[in-house]
Scaffold this motif. Structure first.
Motif, PDB file in Angstrom:
ATOM      1  N   LEU A 112      -7.050   0.291   1.524  1.00  0.00           N
ATOM      2  CA  LEU A 112      -6.122  -0.663   0.897  1.00  0.00           C
ATOM      3  C   LEU A 112      -5.828  -0.236  -0.549  1.00  0.00           C
ATOM      4  N   ALA A 113      -6.872   0.232  -1.248  1.00  0.00           N
ATOM      5  CA  ALA A 113      -6.661   0.712  -2.627  1.00  0.00           C
ATOM      6  C   ALA A 113      -5.694   1.905  -2.629  1.00  0.00           C
ATOM      7  N   LEU A 114      -5.793   2.760  -1.606  1.00  0.00           N
ATOM      8  CA  LEU A 114      -4.868   3.906  -1.509  1.00  0.00           C
ATOM      9  C   LEU A 114      -3.451   3.415  -1.206  1.00  0.00           C
ATOM     10  N   ALA A 115      -3.352   2.419  -0.329  1.00  0.00           N
ATOM     11  CA  ALA A 115      -2.021   1.865  -0.014  1.00  0.00           C
ATOM     12  C   ALA A 115      -1.404   1.284  -1.289  1.00  0.00           C
ATOM     13  N   ILE A 116      -2.223   0.588  -2.068  1.00  0.00           N
ATOM     14  CA  ILE A 116      -1.731   0.001  -3.319  1.00  0.00           C
ATOM     15  C   ILE A 116      -1.284   1.108  -4.283  1.00  0.00           C
ATOM     16  N   ALA A 117      -1.984   2.250  -4.227  1.00  0.00           N
ATOM     17  CA  ALA A 117      -1.601   3.369  -5.117  1.00  0.00           C
ATOM     18  C   ALA A 117      -0.203   3.898  -4.796  1.00  0.00           C
ATOM     19  N   LEU A 118       0.288   3.593  -3.598  1.00  0.00           N
ATOM     20  CA  LEU A 118       1.609   4.117  -3.211  1.00  0.00           C
ATOM     21  C   LEU A 118       2.720   3.080  -3.305  1.00  0.00           C
ATOM     22  N   VAL A 119       2.413   1.881  -3.809  1.00  0.00           N
ATOM     23  CA  VAL A 119       3.426   0.812  -3.791  1.00  0.00           C
ATOM     24  C   VAL A 119       4.685   1.171  -4.572  1.00  0.00           C
ATOM     25  N   ASN A 120       4.540   2.035  -5.565  1.00  0.00           N
ATOM     26  CA  ASN A 120       5.699   2.392  -6.396  1.00  0.00           C
ATOM     27  C   ASN A 120       6.272   3.752  -6.015  1.00  0.00           C
ATOM     28  N   ASN A 121       5.911   4.246  -4.826  1.00  0.00           N
ATOM     29  CA  ASN A 121       6.398   5.547  -4.359  1.00  0.00           C
ATOM     30  C   ASN A 121       6.232   6.621  -5.437  1.00  0.00           C
ATOM     31  N   PRO A 122       5.005   6.845  -5.892  1.00  0.00           N
ATOM     32  CA  PRO A 122       4.785   7.693  -7.079  1.00  0.00           C
ATOM     33  C   PRO A 122       4.949   9.187  -6.802  1.00  0.00           C
TER      34      PRO A 122
END
Lengths: 249, 273
Positions: free
Chosen positions: B144-154
């Motif tokens: 989930l922390a990894l999914a959150i890391a991608l929320v802004n399409n970095p």
């Protein structure tokens, strides 16, 4: 604005789903009202019904606890768990976060105050004028802001969640008895009254009670307002100066 | 800054009280690669990462991400970074969907429910959409922390010890997700103290010890250059690996144990970098 609303909604959910916060914010003050009502329900204090007089004290007590213990502990806990740091890693202006947090805390204080007043009115027949309650809620909001700021100051200074809770309680408990919340100020020795009249809880209850209940204020309103303002400024200054996103290394 | 460089660190210094955590670190990360910072606890990996994320102002030197100086324009940098922190919990009172929604909003991203579900699906968490963080296993929380890391399409994803504390199966799950990030063209910078993880995932590895970069190359090149000859008994049962390299370069294992092996070149590198 949309960002503020999502953060506000999320923080509101976090606060309303926190069982410990719900207990101390709702169950505890309402329990106090029930307890006081059972003991002094039919009596008068200073010429008004005891429950009418005491209810204002419970509202202020709740505001004070919310700031000194609730806010201070919550912030240090978020910092210790690394949640604040994760938020800092996002491009969120600090003002949006602070505004959303402050708004959530004020909304919750208002809901708590309304619940306390309603229980006192419905269960024990406490009587308040509608216009008085409305004005008192405005004063309560200002007072809550001051205590939130003081809570932030404690959180900024405290090295850990435990320390924050200890500091909050060390301030909260003496003030509870030295504020005219439940113990009439006249019963204090003169020297103690001389100290008590400068504490923020005393000033807040001394502003709210005359508005909600037909009793005179103990000291001038401008003095109470000025005192609360100064406490708020002190809270801002300490919180801004010593705020940390992560625990000390 | 060269065209293929996305992170450029020059003469970075970080100090805590009297301890110098990072000492004059120079490092570049190339666009689209998985770069690993390998080192024991306290080596300076997380401090370096904190400076890249804009969480800490360097005590010396500069950090640039995609041309932006982190100290001067931290918001611009934060917008293009995806972040997973080593010791960061999630709000216990929010569900997985609500957490994604909240963290996305911090980046001014407002995904639809379908988009949130697609992101959770990708990380194998669709079934847990309504679960709160304490109801998830350690591996699920990390995903989930990894999914959150991608929320802004970095463009750049920074992962601070993403598999610490996970069981082997969960670790491999995280590895698969890191590989997919690379396939999508993202740059991944991760810190780890697992040698196998670094060897498995990273295109290039920088070995950091006591705040100093002691070696930087591909895993195979590091092994070829720095691994000391194995004893006949060891050679009979295994190939040289990054652990041998680390021992040779730093003189101790990741747990801090002193090694008998001490590579002269490592000592020379440590004093000159």
């Amino acid at each position: 604005m949309r960002r503020f609303l999502v953060v506000f909604r999320s923080l509101l959910k976090i606060n309303l789903r926190d069982k410990a916060a719900l207990f101390w914010g709702f169950a505890f003050p309402i329990g106090l009202i029930l307890l006081y009502g059972t003991i002094w329900g039919g009596q008068d204090f200073n010429g008004v019904s005891a429950m009418t007089w005491l209810t204002v004290g419970v509202v202020v007590l709740n505001i004070m606890a919310s700031g000194f213990i609730g806010d201070a502990t919550w912030l240090t806990q978020m910092r210790a768990q690394g949640i604040l740091l994760r938020v800092q890693a996002a491009p969120l202006p600090r003002a949006v976060l602070v505004a959303a947090y402050g708004a959530v805390r004020l909304v919750i204080v208002l809901i708590q105050a309304a619940a306390i007043v309603l229980v006192a009115m419905l269960v024990f027949g406490a009587k308040f004028s509608l216009s008085g309650v409305a004005l008192a809620f405005v004063i309560a909001l200002g007072g809550a802001a001051v205590f939130i700021l003081l809570g932030q100051a404690i959180a900024a200074l405290a090295p850990s969640t435990g320390a924050s809770m200890a500091i909050g309680q060390c301030i909260y408990f003496p003030l509870m008895f030295l504020s005219n919340l439940f113990i009439p100020i006249e019963s204090l020795p003169a020297w103690l009254y001389g100290i008590a009249r400068w504490n923020p809880a005393y000033m807040l209850v001394d502003l709210m009670r005359p508005v909600m209940v037909a009793v005179p204020a103990q000291q001038a309103s401008w003095l109470n307002l000025l005192g609360l303002l100064l406490y708020g400024l002190l809270g801002i200054m300490i919180a801004a100066r010593f705020f940390r996103w992560e625990p000390k290394r | 800054m060269q065209a293929d460089t996305i992170i450029e660190i020059q003469h970075l210094c970080v100090q805590y009280n009297n301890v110098q955590a990072v000492k004059q670190l120079d490092l570049t990360v190339r666009r689209g690669e998985v770069f690993g910072m390998l080192g024991p606890n306290g080596a300076g990996k997380s401090s370096t990462l904190s400076c890249i994320m804009g969480l800490r102002r360097p005590d010396g030197g500069t950090v640039r991400v995609d041309g932006h100086d982190v100290a001067r324009d931290p918001l611009a940098v934060k917008r293009i970074l995806g972040v997973q922190l080593q010791k960061s919990a999630l709000f216990n009172e929010l569900t997985a969907v609500e957490l994604i929604e909240l963290y996305a909003a911090l980046y001014e991203v407002f995904p639809t429910r379908a988009q949130i579900m697609a992101l959770l699906e990708r990380f194998g968490l669709a079934q847990k959409a309504g679960a709160r963080a304490p109801q998830l296993s350690g591996g699920q929380q990390q995903r989930l922390a990894l999914a959150i890391a991608l929320v802004n399409n970095p463009q750049v994803v920074l992962l601070d010890e993403p598999t610490t504390g996970l069981d082997p199966q969960a670790r491999r799950g995280v590895w698969a997700m890191v590989r997919r990030m690379r396939e999508e063209g993202r740059t991944v910078l991760l810190t780890t103290h697992y040698m196998d993880e670094a060897q498995e995932l990273c295109d290039r590895i920088g070995i950091i010890d006591n705040g100093v970069l002691v070696a930087l190359d591909t895993p195979l090149a590091l092994i070829a250059r720095h691994a000391p000859p194995l004893s006949p008994q060891d050679a009979a049962r295994r190939q040289p690996n990054l652990e041998d390299v680390f021992l040779a370069l730093t003189g101790r294992g990741l747990d801090g144990e002193q090694s008998l092996v001490q590579d002269d070149e490592a000592r020379w590198l440590a004093t000159t970098t």
